[in-house]
Design a protein around this motif. Structure first.
Motif, PDB file in Angstrom:
ATOM      1  N   ALA A 183       0.910  -1.413  -0.137  1.00  0.00           N
ATOM      2  CA  ALA A 183       0.169  -0.212   0.390  1.00  0.00           C
ATOM      3  C   ALA A 183       1.182   1.279  -0.163  1.00  0.00           C
ATOM      4  O   ALA A 183       1.302   1.466   0.695  1.00  0.00           O
ATOM      5  N   PRO A 184       0.374   2.756  -1.087  1.00  0.00           N
ATOM      6  CA  PRO A 184       1.425   3.601  -1.123  1.00  0.00           C
ATOM      7  C   PRO A 184       1.935   4.412   0.833  1.00  0.00           C
ATOM      8  O   PRO A 184       3.561   4.625   1.099  1.00  0.00           O
ATOM      9  N   TYR A 185       0.493   4.383   1.646  1.00  0.00           N
ATOM     10  CA  TYR A 185       1.188   5.228   2.304  1.00  0.00           C
ATOM     11  C   TYR A 185       2.316   4.296   3.475  1.00  0.00           C
ATOM     12  O   TYR A 185       2.814   4.749   3.848  1.00  0.00           O
ATOM     13  N   LYS A 186       2.073   2.931   3.132  1.00  0.00           N
ATOM     14  CA  LYS A 186       2.642   1.664   3.736  1.00  0.00           C
ATOM     15  C   LYS A 186       4.281   2.055   3.189  1.00  0.00           C
ATOM     16  O   LYS A 186       5.029   1.950   4.160  1.00  0.00           O
ATOM     17  N   MET A 187       4.069   2.322   2.195  1.00  0.00           N
ATOM     18  CA  MET A 187       5.983   1.896   1.081  1.00  0.00           C
ATOM     19  C   MET A 187       6.117   3.557   1.683  1.00  0.00           C
ATOM     20  O   MET A 187       7.875   2.979   1.581  1.00  0.00           O
ATOM     21  N   ALA A 188       5.525   4.552   1.873  1.00  0.00           N
ATOM     22  CA  ALA A 188       5.997   5.762   2.596  1.00  0.00           C
ATOM     23  C   ALA A 188       6.951   5.300   3.836  1.00  0.00           C
ATOM     24  O   ALA A 188       8.167   6.304   3.756  1.00  0.00           O
ATOM     25  N   TYR A 232      22.795  -0.576  17.020  1.00  0.00           N
ATOM     26  CA  TYR A 232      21.624  -0.101  17.726  1.00  0.00           C
ATOM     27  C   TYR A 232      20.951  -1.253  18.567  1.00  0.00           C
ATOM     28  O   TYR A 232      21.358  -2.367  18.876  1.00  0.00           O
ATOM     29  N   ARG A 233      21.283  -0.194  19.760  1.00  0.00           N
ATOM     30  CA  ARG A 233      20.524  -0.927  21.211  1.00  0.00           C
ATOM     31  C   ARG A 233      19.665  -0.123  21.522  1.00  0.00           C
ATOM     32  O   ARG A 233      19.054   0.421  21.524  1.00  0.00           O
ATOM     33  N   TYR A 234      18.862  -1.564  22.434  1.00  0.00           N
ATOM     34  CA  TYR A 234      17.205  -1.722  22.767  1.00  0.00           C
ATOM     35  C   TYR A 234      17.265   0.048  23.268  1.00  0.00           C
ATOM     36  O   TYR A 234      17.998   0.416  24.337  1.00  0.00           O
ATOM     37  N   ASP A 235      16.204   0.548  22.701  1.00  0.00           N
ATOM     38  CA  ASP A 235      16.404   2.111  22.627  1.00  0.00           C
ATOM     39  C   ASP A 235      14.979   3.143  22.423  1.00  0.00           C
ATOM     40  O   ASP A 235      14.788   3.435  21.693  1.00  0.00           O
ATOM     41  N   PRO A 236      14.387   2.406  23.733  1.00  0.00           N
ATOM     42  CA  PRO A 236      12.537   3.087  23.126  1.00  0.00           C
ATOM     43  C   PRO A 236      12.671   4.494  23.173  1.00  0.00           C
ATOM     44  O   PRO A 236      11.194   5.145  21.660  1.00  0.00           O
ATOM     45  N   ASP A 237      13.087   5.146  23.827  1.00  0.00           N
ATOM     46  CA  ASP A 237      13.048   6.711  23.607  1.00  0.00           C
ATOM     47  C   ASP A 237      13.887   7.093  22.622  1.00  0.00           C
ATOM     48  O   ASP A 237      13.137   7.549  21.592  1.00  0.00           O
ATOM     49  N   LYS A 238      14.320   5.828  21.869  1.00  0.00           N
ATOM     50  CA  LYS A 238      15.091   7.073  20.282  1.00  0.00           C
ATOM     51  C   LYS A 238      14.391   6.365  19.536  1.00  0.00           C
ATOM     52  O   LYS A 238      14.200   7.480  18.749  1.00  0.00           O
ATOM     53  N   ALA A 239      13.163   5.430  19.886  1.00  0.00           N
ATOM     54  CA  ALA A 239      12.841   5.456  18.709  1.00  0.00           C
ATOM     55  C   ALA A 239      11.749   6.401  17.853  1.00  0.00           C
ATOM     56  O   ALA A 239      11.535   5.770  17.577  1.00  0.00           O
ATOM     57  N   ARG A 240      11.433   6.291  19.505  1.00  0.00           N
ATOM     58  CA  ARG A 240       9.910   7.381  19.427  1.00  0.00           C
ATOM     59  C   ARG A 240      10.757   8.654  18.878  1.00  0.00           C
ATOM     60  O   ARG A 240       9.691   9.489  17.653  1.00  0.00           O
ATOM     61  N   GLU A 241      11.641   9.367  19.412  1.00  0.00           N
ATOM     62  CA  GLU A 241      12.073  10.648  18.715  1.00  0.00           C
ATOM     63  C   GLU A 241      12.877  10.425  17.757  1.00  0.00           C
ATOM     64  O   GLU A 241      12.135  11.006  16.317  1.00  0.00           O
ATOM     65  N   LEU A 242      12.899   9.066  16.572  1.00  0.00           N
ATOM     66  CA  LEU A 242      13.166   9.222  15.355  1.00  0.00           C
ATOM     67  C   LEU A 242      11.665   9.339  14.588  1.00  0.00           C
ATOM     68  O   LEU A 242      11.574   9.330  14.125  1.00  0.00           O
ATOM     69  N   LEU A 243      10.460   8.255  14.601  1.00  0.00           N
ATOM     70  CA  LEU A 243       9.070   8.269  14.313  1.00  0.00           C
ATOM     71  C   LEU A 243       8.980   9.952  14.540  1.00  0.00           C
ATOM     72  O   LEU A 243       7.675  10.220  13.239  1.00  0.00           O
ATOM     73  N   ALA A 244       8.964  10.390  15.545  1.00  0.00           N
ATOM     74  CA  ALA A 244       8.329  11.732  15.495  1.00  0.00           C
ATOM     75  C   ALA A 244       8.915  12.839  15.043  1.00  0.00           C
ATOM     76  O   ALA A 244       8.566  13.149  14.097  1.00  0.00           O
ATOM     77  N   GLU A 245      10.104  12.908  14.345  1.00  0.00           N
ATOM     78  CA  GLU A 245      11.084  13.291  13.631  1.00  0.00           C
ATOM     79  C   GLU A 245      10.688  12.702  11.896  1.00  0.00           C
ATOM     80  O   GLU A 245      10.451  13.803  11.554  1.00  0.00           O
ATOM     81  N   ALA A 246      10.121  11.551  11.700  1.00  0.00           N
ATOM     82  CA  ALA A 246       9.871  11.181  10.317  1.00  0.00           C
ATOM     83  C   ALA A 246       8.201  12.406  10.125  1.00  0.00           C
ATOM     84  O   ALA A 246       7.434  11.600   9.235  1.00  0.00           O
ATOM     85  N   GLY A 247       7.666  12.184  11.208  1.00  0.00           N
ATOM     86  CA  GLY A 247       6.350  12.898  11.041  1.00  0.00           C
ATOM     87  C   GLY A 247       4.818  12.182  11.545  1.00  0.00           C
ATOM     88  O   GLY A 247       4.070  12.232  11.408  1.00  0.00           O
ATOM     89  N   PHE A 248       5.586  11.003  12.603  1.00  0.00           N
ATOM     90  CA  PHE A 248       4.311   9.974  12.572  1.00  0.00           C
ATOM     91  C   PHE A 248       4.020  10.799  14.426  1.00  0.00           C
ATOM     92  O   PHE A 248       4.663  11.155  15.147  1.00  0.00           O
ATOM     93  N   GLN A 249       2.754  10.829  14.403  1.00  0.00           N
ATOM     94  CA  GLN A 249       2.479  10.655  16.545  1.00  0.00           C
ATOM     95  C   GLN A 249       1.384   9.754  16.495  1.00  0.00           C
ATOM     96  O   GLN A 249       1.741   8.692  16.453  1.00  0.00           O
ATOM     97  N   TRP A 250       1.166   9.858  17.789  1.00  0.00           N
ATOM     98  CA  TRP A 250       0.379   8.729  18.961  1.00  0.00           C
ATOM     99  C   TRP A 250      -0.881   9.748  18.924  1.00  0.00           C
ATOM    100  O   TRP A 250      -0.872  10.802  19.191  1.00  0.00           O
ATOM    101  N   PRO A 308       2.000   9.628   9.375  1.00  0.00           N
ATOM    102  CA  PRO A 308       1.894  11.221   8.323  1.00  0.00           C
ATOM    103  C   PRO A 308       0.284  11.035   7.855  1.00  0.00           C
ATOM    104  O   PRO A 308       0.038  12.430   7.731  1.00  0.00           O
ATOM    105  N   GLU A 309       0.284  10.056   6.773  1.00  0.00           N
ATOM    106  CA  GLU A 309      -0.958  10.296   5.933  1.00  0.00           C
ATOM    107  C   GLU A 309      -2.460  10.187   7.157  1.00  0.00           C
ATOM    108  O   GLU A 309      -3.368   9.948   7.282  1.00  0.00           O
ATOM    109  N   GLY A 310      -1.925   9.894   8.360  1.00  0.00           N
ATOM    110  CA  GLY A 310      -3.630   9.324   9.337  1.00  0.00           C
ATOM    111  C   GLY A 310      -3.698   7.949   9.168  1.00  0.00           C
ATOM    112  O   GLY A 310      -4.725   7.447  10.896  1.00  0.00           O
ATOM    113  N   HIS A 311      -3.419   6.799   8.942  1.00  0.00           N
ATOM    114  CA  HIS A 311      -3.333   5.766   8.962  1.00  0.00           C
ATOM    115  C   HIS A 311      -2.597   5.331  10.676  1.00  0.00           C
ATOM    116  O   HIS A 311      -1.182   5.440  10.691  1.00  0.00           O
TER     117      HIS A 311
END
Length: 646
Positions: free
Chosen positions: A386-391, A442-460, A469-472
């Motif tokens: 799916a295009p939004y997942k490919m992004a 890459y060592r286990y760091d869920p806070d770093k994971a959340r930081e990168l996702l937020a930087e990429a336009g993801f939200q919770w 980023p497209e709302g899915h």
């Protein structure tokens, strides 16, 4: 290198080079073969009836086992004399595997189990000695590299024969490479395309041009590389030479890829003609494959006895890796690869069952997950992803976040009881010459994971679910092959880890053959996982060109690219070409270090863990030599035992 569904240290070929319900009838042993000089007829002794019953069961329950003839054919002029301690004939060596071969045709995409099965009876021009860690003569007894360092002349062994007694000559070598590079015209485009698509085309296409080859005389062949290609001697050993007299007709009529299927092994195993130490005696799907000695094998010991010493080699097929371990630990098989999770309890049986367990250190194989980055759609116009997942998948920050969120240290402790470590590179730490220890880790760091996702336009959202980023809602399906408990344990850990950062992971299980079909052909999946390696894994990483190069058939996240899809993939292509052009090994090591660094930074492969390996073998077997890496059975043709029924 081969895709693998198994972690066994014994699944790979000892000679280097990847739903039928029909129950085969017993292979006939009459009429008696001509020119017999030695026949083993020890089976009638009542005192050995228990051993006889067991062997009959292994060979298919078809009455008295066949007599193995020895010495009925003279040794060839080109015989190789093994330097092992001379032994005696007889004995049955039994191993097990969880995965059955999918084919016996090296041109067909294969997994490790298929490569192992083929490797018992097939061999290439050059071999690999894992103890000396160097290339050694095989079907070619010697070779020279021209002053231009592009011309390679191979001198074949004289007088050696295929397992059916037909002479081996340069025509077989030429035929093998003709099969690899055969072309046909595409009726739709009018362009040339491979007649028999295979992974070796890319491996032996150098600088955009295929290698050239020609016959000099019946025992001499010459290869020419379009540009400097330093790993050529190593890489030429990956191609098993096939018999022209058996397969030329299929090559001509276009049915070559349909030949030497598993059905061939079931119905007419004698058609599987090779030059390895064994030949297929019988194959029963779901049960076993049995090999007998190749009576024309080209190796002998110092006393002039033709190898192998074994009467039979048996691979028993079991449902899961746990059964493999139990069979060995209770004395029912002769050799096995043992995971670090099982090492402690298996070792307790050394004295009881008469075996030795060897610590092999970090595995040289790799295992990883990846996202499907294949663009495009199927024949119905439905996108592979799916295009939004490919992004999501195409953003390296998303891929890196998955790695930071994945508690691989916990897997090493909990699943492997500390006998494993997070894997950081496509080349394992078990291959120290080529491994780059300075790649991004890459060592286990869920806070770093959340930081990168937020930087990429993801939200919770308020439920702490990750929204793209497209709302899915971020939901992913991981496709796994059935039968691996450790892979299941790792995937379950990943599912829990991703849930902690708001990602929903669904795990689906399918047959290993379906996994290969989807990643190779239909591309209708989102995420998958697999192993990558071979018994020659410590030799030279050039053998994995089909994975590194963007045009490669095993460039698994986006295979067979016409042009590199990204700048970093283009850079890896440049580096692959650069390392091929230099004969300075130190420079090649440096280049592969950069390739590893790029892959670690871009994270197209989500590395799992590197387990510490252990290999076990019964003490009754002589000439066991434990190499630094690779299979313990690398010199299977030299193994022998004094425990032979009288």
């Amino acid at each position: 290198m081969k895709l693998s569904a198994s972690n066994s240290a014994l699944t790979h070929s000892p000679v280097r080079m990847s739903g039928a319900t029909y129950v085969p009838h017993c292979k006939s042993t009459e009429p008696a073969r001509k020119h017999q000089t030695v026949r083993r007829t020890r089976w009638a002794s009542l005192s050995r009836m228990g051993a006889l019953v067991g062997l009959v069961a292994l060979l298919g329950g078809c009455g008295e086992p066949p007599a193995i003839e020895r010495g009925q054919y003279p040794l060839p002029e080109g015989v190789e004399t093994a330097q092992c301690e001379p032994g005696q004939y007889g004995g049955v060596l039994i191993v097990s595997d969880t995965t059955e071969p999918k084919t016996f045709n090296f041109l067909v995409p294969a997994d490790a189990a298929s490569a192992s099965a083929m490797g018992r009876f097939q061999v290439g021009l050059v071999g690999w000695d894992p103890v000396k860690t160097e290339n050694i003569p095989a079907l070619a007894e010697s070779w020279e590299i021209g002053e231009d360092k592009k011309t390679y002349t191979f001198h074949l062994r004289r007088g050696i024969k295929w397992s059916d007694g037909e002479p081996f000559t340069a025509d077989d070598v030429i035929f093998t490479f003709d099969c690899i590079f055969a072309e046909t015209t595409d009726p739709d485009t009018g362009k040339s395309r491979p007649r028999y698509p295979n992974r070796y085309i890319a491996q032996y296409t150098i600088g955009g041009e295929p290698i050239q080859y020609r016959k000099i005389d019946p025992y001499t062949v010459e290869f020419y590389t379009p540009q400097l290609y330093s790993p050529f001697i190593n890489d030429i050993g990956f191609v098993p030479i096939i018999p022209r007299h058996k397969l030329f007709e299929a090559y001509e009529d276009g049915s070559l890829l349909k030949q030497w299927s598993t059905q061939t092994a079931i119905e007419t195993p004698e058609e599987l003609v090779g030059m390895g130490p064994f030949k297929v005696f019988a194959y029963r799907p779901g049960e076993r494959i049995v090999y007998e000695p190749n009576p024309h094998y080209w190796r002998a010991d110092r006393e002039g006895k033709r190898l192998p010493y074994l009467d039979f080699l048996v691979t028993k097929y079991v449902k899961d890796p746990n059964a493999e371990v139990v069979l060995f630990a209770t004395g029912q098989t002769d050799a096995a690869g043992i995971s670090g999770t099982d090492e402690a309890w298996v070792k307790k049986g050394e004295d009881v069952y008469g075996f030795t367990l060897y610590d092999r250190g970090p595995s040289t194989s790799a295992s990883f997950m990846w996202f499907n980055l294949m663009p495009g759609s199927n024949d119905e116009g439905v996108p592979y992803v799916a295009p939004y997942k490919m992004a999501w998948f195409q953003d390296k920050r998303f891929r890196q976040a998955i790695l930071y969120a994945f508690n691989r240290e916990g897997i090493a402790r909990g699943v492997y009881f500390g006998r494993a470590e997070p894997q950081d590179s496509i080349i394992s730490r078990g291959n120290p010459k080529w491994y780059n220890p300075d790649v991004r880790k890459y060592r286990y760091d869920p806070d770093k994971a959340r930081e990168l996702l937020a930087e990429a336009g993801f939200q919770w959202n308020p439920q702490d679910e990750l929204i793209g980023p497209e709302g899915h809602r971020v939901e992913i399906e991981l496709m796994l092959f059935e039968g691996s408990q450790r892979m299941t344990d790792m995937a379950t850990t990943l599912k829990e880890n991703l849930a902690a950062i708001g990602i929903s992971l669904r795990i689906s299980y399918v047959d290993f053959g379906v996994v290969i079909q989807k990643i190779d052909n239909t591309h209708d999946y989102e995420m998958s996982a697999i192993g990558w390696g071979s018994s020659a894994g410590a030799s030279d990483p050039s053998g994995s060109k089909a994975l590194y190069a963007s045009s490669g058939i095993y460039h698994i996240w986006h295979p067979r690219q016409e042009t590199p899809a990204t700048e970093w993939e283009a850079r890896i292509d440049e580096l692959i070409t650069a390392q091929e052009k230099t004969f300075d090994e130190a420079e090649r090591v440096k280049i592969f270090g950069e390739i590893q660094a790029i892959l670690a930074e871009e994270a197209p492969l989500l590395y799992l863990v590197t387990p510490y390996g252990y290999s076990g073998i019964k003490n009754k077997w002589k000439n066991v030599v434990v190499p630094p890496s690779g299979t313990l059975l690398w010199n299977l043709d030299e193994l022998w035992t004094e425990e032979v029924p009288e």
